[in-house]
Design a protein around this motif. Structure first.
Motif, short mmCIF file in Angstrom:
data_model
loop_
_atom_site.label_atom_id
_atom_site.label_comp_id
_atom_site.label_asym_id
_atom_site.label_seq_id
_atom_site.Cartn_x
_atom_site.Cartn_y
_atom_site.Cartn_z
N ILE A 538 53.59 -48.66 78.42
CA ILE A 538 53.47 -47.47 77.56
C ILE A 538 54.80 -46.74 77.49
O ILE A 538 55.28 -46.42 76.41
CB ILE A 538 52.36 -46.51 78.07
N LYS A 539 55.41 -46.52 78.67
CA LYS A 539 56.71 -45.80 78.70
C LYS A 539 57.74 -46.55 77.86
O LYS A 539 58.52 -45.95 77.13
CB LYS A 539 57.23 -45.70 80.14
N GLU A 540 57.75 -47.88 78.01
CA GLU A 540 58.76 -48.66 77.30
C GLU A 540 58.64 -48.47 75.78
O GLU A 540 59.63 -48.33 75.08
CB GLU A 540 58.60 -50.14 77.64
N PRO A 566 62.84 -39.34 96.17
CA PRO A 566 62.89 -37.96 95.74
C PRO A 566 61.99 -37.68 94.54
O PRO A 566 61.49 -38.61 93.91
CB PRO A 566 64.36 -37.78 95.34
N ASN A 567 61.86 -36.41 94.23
CA ASN A 567 61.08 -36.05 93.04
C ASN A 567 61.75 -36.63 91.81
O ASN A 567 62.97 -36.74 91.77
CB ASN A 567 61.04 -34.53 92.88
N MET A 568 60.95 -36.97 90.86
CA MET A 568 61.44 -37.47 89.56
C MET A 568 62.20 -38.78 89.65
O MET A 568 62.93 -39.14 88.75
CB MET A 568 62.35 -36.43 88.88
N SER A 572 55.74 -42.47 90.56
CA SER A 572 54.45 -42.53 89.84
C SER A 572 54.50 -43.57 88.73
O SER A 572 53.53 -44.32 88.51
CB SER A 572 54.10 -41.19 89.21
N THR A 573 55.63 -43.60 88.04
CA THR A 573 55.76 -44.57 86.94
C THR A 573 55.62 -45.99 87.50
O THR A 573 54.96 -46.84 86.89
CB THR A 573 57.13 -44.39 86.27
N TYR A 574 56.22 -46.21 88.66
CA TYR A 574 56.16 -47.53 89.28
C TYR A 574 54.70 -47.91 89.62
O TYR A 574 54.25 -49.02 89.33
CB TYR A 574 57.02 -47.51 90.55
N THR A 677 54.53 -41.55 98.37
CA THR A 677 54.38 -40.37 99.21
C THR A 677 55.70 -39.65 99.42
O THR A 677 56.77 -40.26 99.33
CB THR A 677 53.75 -40.75 100.57
N HIS A 678 55.59 -38.35 99.73
CA HIS A 678 56.77 -37.60 100.14
C HIS A 678 56.80 -37.47 101.66
O HIS A 678 57.75 -36.94 102.21
CB HIS A 678 56.75 -36.20 99.51
N PHE A 679 55.72 -37.94 102.33
CA PHE A 679 55.68 -37.88 103.80
C PHE A 679 56.50 -39.03 104.37
O PHE A 679 56.02 -40.17 104.46
CB PHE A 679 54.24 -38.01 104.31
#
Ligand SMILES: Nc1ncnc2c1ncn2[C@@H]1O[C@H](COP(=O)(O)OP(=O)(O)OP(=O)(O)O)[C@@H](O)[C@H]1O
Length: 834
Positions: A538-540, A566-568, A572-574, A677-679
């Protein structure tokens, strides 16, 4: 059949849709060139009933009013009704009939789960007595279409719950929807639940499979990017397949072979595409044919001629498709070609050509189609019919002559236009009128945006005369047309089969089309998920920036991947990409990647917090927990699970604890699990598991300017190192230096304090021991697998290994104690700063 009193909606029904959706007034949709859209207009009505035994046995009957297809299902379900909800989600019904006892005095668990998961569905309670299995069987015997594929009776004779649902549903449709079925006109199908990937509704929403979350009208969905279908049947099939991709290898492989052949043979590809573009909605057309109309009137007669013209057009298109498919080699394409070459289709065509004029064709414009209807029947069938047609022709000519004479008389370029509701009318544009007033002969003057619309008394009387002659034509044609339709009706089964084949061909063409516009590869199916340079479909297709491809890997030995970064940075996209590419592969389509090997997935789960706001009745955290519990309850060894930032809705400690426990639980299964995760602590702790791999997304930091963060969107092995990205992003977002400085101080202090506390606590020591114990276990397993030593020697080797680990463990504990003392004094020094 009389209308049973209790079949009307009972008081208190949770009704959101109140319009009935009878199809008898619908016209088969026409398609324009290019894609067809929609594909989900809630044309199903479902009846559902639950067995009374200990096990959860569900009986379901579902009728597609658009295609006259009737599905019967009976299956045992989990206590959370996973399968039932999944099926309802795929069918997307407008109404679900349940027994009154399931709603009153309180909602049963099943109805409560349906309301919760499908809030837009209209639950209609009807009396329990209509759920009658014996009646269900009688209905099937009466209405089942004669088909070469055999009867459904044998498959459902013991399935009392789906038979009971069948009785309730048919009774309801006939009495409430005012649709009467002709005997032998309904396509009953018994569907086995296995054989397709199960995708729960929230996962389908999170992954934007058919609906874009930020804008429901947007085509930025998986359906939107894969949909290059030309027919409404193809689009519908694609939608159902995306929500329920096949899970059996032979089906997928034959589809892939078909896509390959279609892409390799240019002439075949363009020939088929050209033919498909001109098809009408065959399912809707056949449905109109098989429904018995209660009110026979002029409107009905007019519709009947439309149907015959549409059938003539469809059969001509089928012939074009046959030619295009000549010489195909793939099993699926051969089967489609064979079905389209059935002699019975030729028989129908011959019969139509005996009655209908050769040059009559289906037309999209209303006036064109009216003319076709008027001249549809060949001359000589009925003398009076020919007279009425002559009147139609002469009066129509009079209209054009009259307009020419007005134009000359008033020196105005007047145009004749047509509208099906009020016939001919006159128009002139603003420029042509040049500010002049219209002469008084012209009445009903209506200025529009670009032109003025008007008529005359004479034109009104011409319109009346034309309508009268047309009414005569329709009524006199009706008997001939009805006889013809009766003959076509006998072949409904073969027509339905042809329609199914056209839909399947359109689906394969849509996948082939995607290969021509994007770099795709044929997927392999193995026990390993390995995708090289995969792209988010979809992104592509929807973002203007270049999409950075990434590799994906999971196998039995490394079935859990923990992704930090890191953020951004693209986590999530992955995750979404992993899930979407698996779906695309199982649809039987080529995959946007350089190489793809996929393990057949039976259930796909996600916990991605995208639609939290939609569930107003549940807090973010509660929703998160519900979805996670659902995954843990239903996960199987062939599942694919993607989890994004679990535990963010509660305190850090609880969040980490929950995420750790969930990961531990999932790591024990054979499911392929991807967790973002960010943990960082989670990634470190889980590293000890032999089957867990860590991945991270990195960022490039400009040494001159620490705030300038450049994301590479490329996944790397290992755990992400830097943890101060939040502060950097905050700087980029415009935080003042003072606020940033303070944030940095507090963050540093907390980190130090937590590290000290953990190193000193029993939990910290336990964690270190736990990690070492897991490392030992991992080494034992590896040694066992790799070693070819005889058993006694192996045991000796393992004992020495164990001793080595014990020493290591003691050393680790000593280091930990030393670190604690050092950190504690550092923390005391910093205390005054915060
Ligand atoms: N492979 C990629 N190629 C190009 N752009 C990408 C890629 N991956 C992600 N992006 C873009 O980067 C942005 C952030 O991506 P994403 O939401 O996946 O990051 P994230 O790491 O999950 O962020 P957060 O941790 O803040 O939730 C999105 O706008 C997305 O379009």
């Amino acid at each position: 059949m009389g209308r049973p009193a209790t079949l009307s909606r009972s008081a208190g029904a949770t009704s959101t849709n109140t319009t009935s959706k009878g199809t008898h007034s619908r016209r088969p949709g026409t398609t324009t060139s290019g894609r067809t859209s929609g594909a989900s207009e809630g044309s199903f009505i479902v009846a559902i009933i639950e067995g009374r035994g200990i096990a959860t046995e569900i009986g379901m009957a579902a009728m597609d009013l658009r295609s006259n297809e009737f599905l019967l299902l009976q299956f045992s379900d989990s206590p959370t009704y996973t399968k039932a909800i999944h099926k309802l989600f795929v069918l997307n019904p407008s109404e679900v009939l349940v027994s009154l006892t399931m709603m009153d005095p309180v909602k049963s668990k099943l109805t409560a789960v349906i309301s919760e998961n499908l809030p837009d569905v209209d639950l209609v309670p009807i009396s329990r007595k209509y759920f009658n299995d014996n009646l269900g069987m009688e209905y099937i015997k009466q209405y089942e279409l004669d088909s070469a594929g055999g009867s459904v009776v044998g498959s459902v004779s013991e399935k009392v719950y789906c038979l009971a649902a069948t009785a309730a549903l048919l009774k309801y449709i006939q009495s409430q929807q005012n649709i009467m079925f002709a005997n032998r006109s309904v396509r009953f199908k018994y569907e086995v639940m296995e054989g397709s990937m199960m995708i729960d509704p929230s996962t389908a929403r999170n992954l934007e499979l058919v609906i874009n979350l930020s804008n429901p009208r947007s085509s930025h969905t998986l359906f939107g990017v894969l949909n290059h279908t030309c027919t409404p049947m193809g689009a519908r099939l694609l939608r159902t397949n995306i929500l329920q991709p096949p899970c059996d290898l032979p089906t997928i492989m034959t589809r892939l072979d078909a896509v390959r052949e279609l892409t390799e043979k240019e002439e075949l590809f363009f020939g088929v595409k050209e033919a498909l573009k001109n098809f009408l909605d065959c399912d809707a057309l056949i449905t109109l044919l098989v429904h018995n109309q209660k009110n026979v009137n002029v409107r009905h007669a007019e519709q009947a001629i439309n149907n015959v013209i549409s059938f003539k057009h469809t059969l001509t298109m089928i012939e074009t498709l046959r030619h295009a498919l000549t010489g195909v080699e793939n099993v699926l394409l051969l089967a489609i070609h064979k079905t389209l070459c059935q002699p019975r289709l030729d028989l129908i065509k011959e019969r139509i050509y005996e009655v209908i004029n050769d040059d009559v064709t289906f037309q999209k414009n209303a006036l064109g189609l009216r003319n076709q209807r008027c001249y549809a029947i060949k001359a000589g069938f009925n003398g009076l019919l020919d007279v009425a047609r002559q009147t139609y022709k002469e009066t129509t000519n009079d209209v054009y002559d009259m307009v020419t004479s007005y134009s000359n008389q008033f020196d105005l370029p007047i145009k004749v236009s047509f509208n099906p509701a009020y016939g001919f009318y006159l128009t002139i544009t603003r420029e042509q009128l040049q500010g002049r007033e219209l002469p008084l002969e012209f009445i009903n003057v209506e200025p529009k945006k670009k032109f003025t619309q008007f008529t005359t008394l004479k034109l009104l009387s011409y319109n009346d005369r034309i309508q009268e002659s047309l009414t005569e034509v329709y009524i006199m044609s009706d008997k001939i047309v009805e006889e013809l339709l009766d003959e076509i009706r006998k072949h409904a089964a073969v027509l339905y089969k042809a329609s199914e084949c056209i839909a399947l061909l359109d689906l394969s063409m849509s996948f082939a089309h995607m290969c021509t516009i994007s770099d795709c590869v044929r997927p392999e199916f193995t026990e390993t998920l390995a995708i090289k340079r995969g792209r988010h479909p979809i992104k592509e297709a929807t973002t203007s920036n270049m999409f950075v491809p990434n590799d994906i890997y999971a196998s039995d030995g490394a079935n859990m991947q923990i992704i930090t970064g890191p953020n951004m940075s693209g986590k999530s996209t992955y995750l979404r990409q992993v899930a979407l590419l698996t779906i695309v592969a199982q649809l039987g389509s080529y995959v946007p990647a350089a190489y793809a090997s996929v393990r057949l997935t039976d259930k796909l789960f996600s916990r991605i917090g995208m639609d939290d706001s939609l569930q107003a009745n549940s807090s973010t955290f509660m929703l998160e927990m519900k979805e996670t519990a659902f995954i843990l309850q239903n996960v199987s060894s062939k599942s694919l699970v993607v989890i994004d930032e679990l535990g963010r809705g509660t305190s850090t400690n609880d969040g980490l604890g929950i995420t750790f426990a969930v990961c531990e639980q999932l790591a024990k299964t054979k499911a392929f699990t991807f967790v973002a995760t960010h943990f960082q602590e989670l990634a470190s702790a889980m590293e000890a598991y032999p089957n867990v791999a860590n991945l991270h997304f990195s960022v490039d930091v400009n040494p001159e300017d620490q705030a300038a963060v450049q994301c590479s969107y490329t996944v790397h092995d290992g755990i992400s190192g830097d943890t101060a990205y939040g502060l950097r992003l905050a700087k980029l977002a415009g935080f003042s230096d003072a606020v940033l400085e303070r944030a940095r101080d507090v963050s540093h202090h907390l980190r130090t304090k937590i590290a000290a506390a953990r190193a000193n606590s029993k939990a910290g020591r336990d964690e270190a021991q736990h990690v070492l114990a897991l490392q030992l276990a991992r080494a034992l397993v590896q040694a066992r697998r790799a070693s070819k030593l005889p058993e006694p020697q192996l045991r000796k080797y393992l004992a020495s290994l164990q001793a080595e680990y014990k020493t290591k463990m003691a050393a680790t504990m000593a280091t930990k104690t030393a670190t604690t003392t050092a950190t504690r004094s550092s923390a005391t020094e910093n205390e005054s700063g915060v």
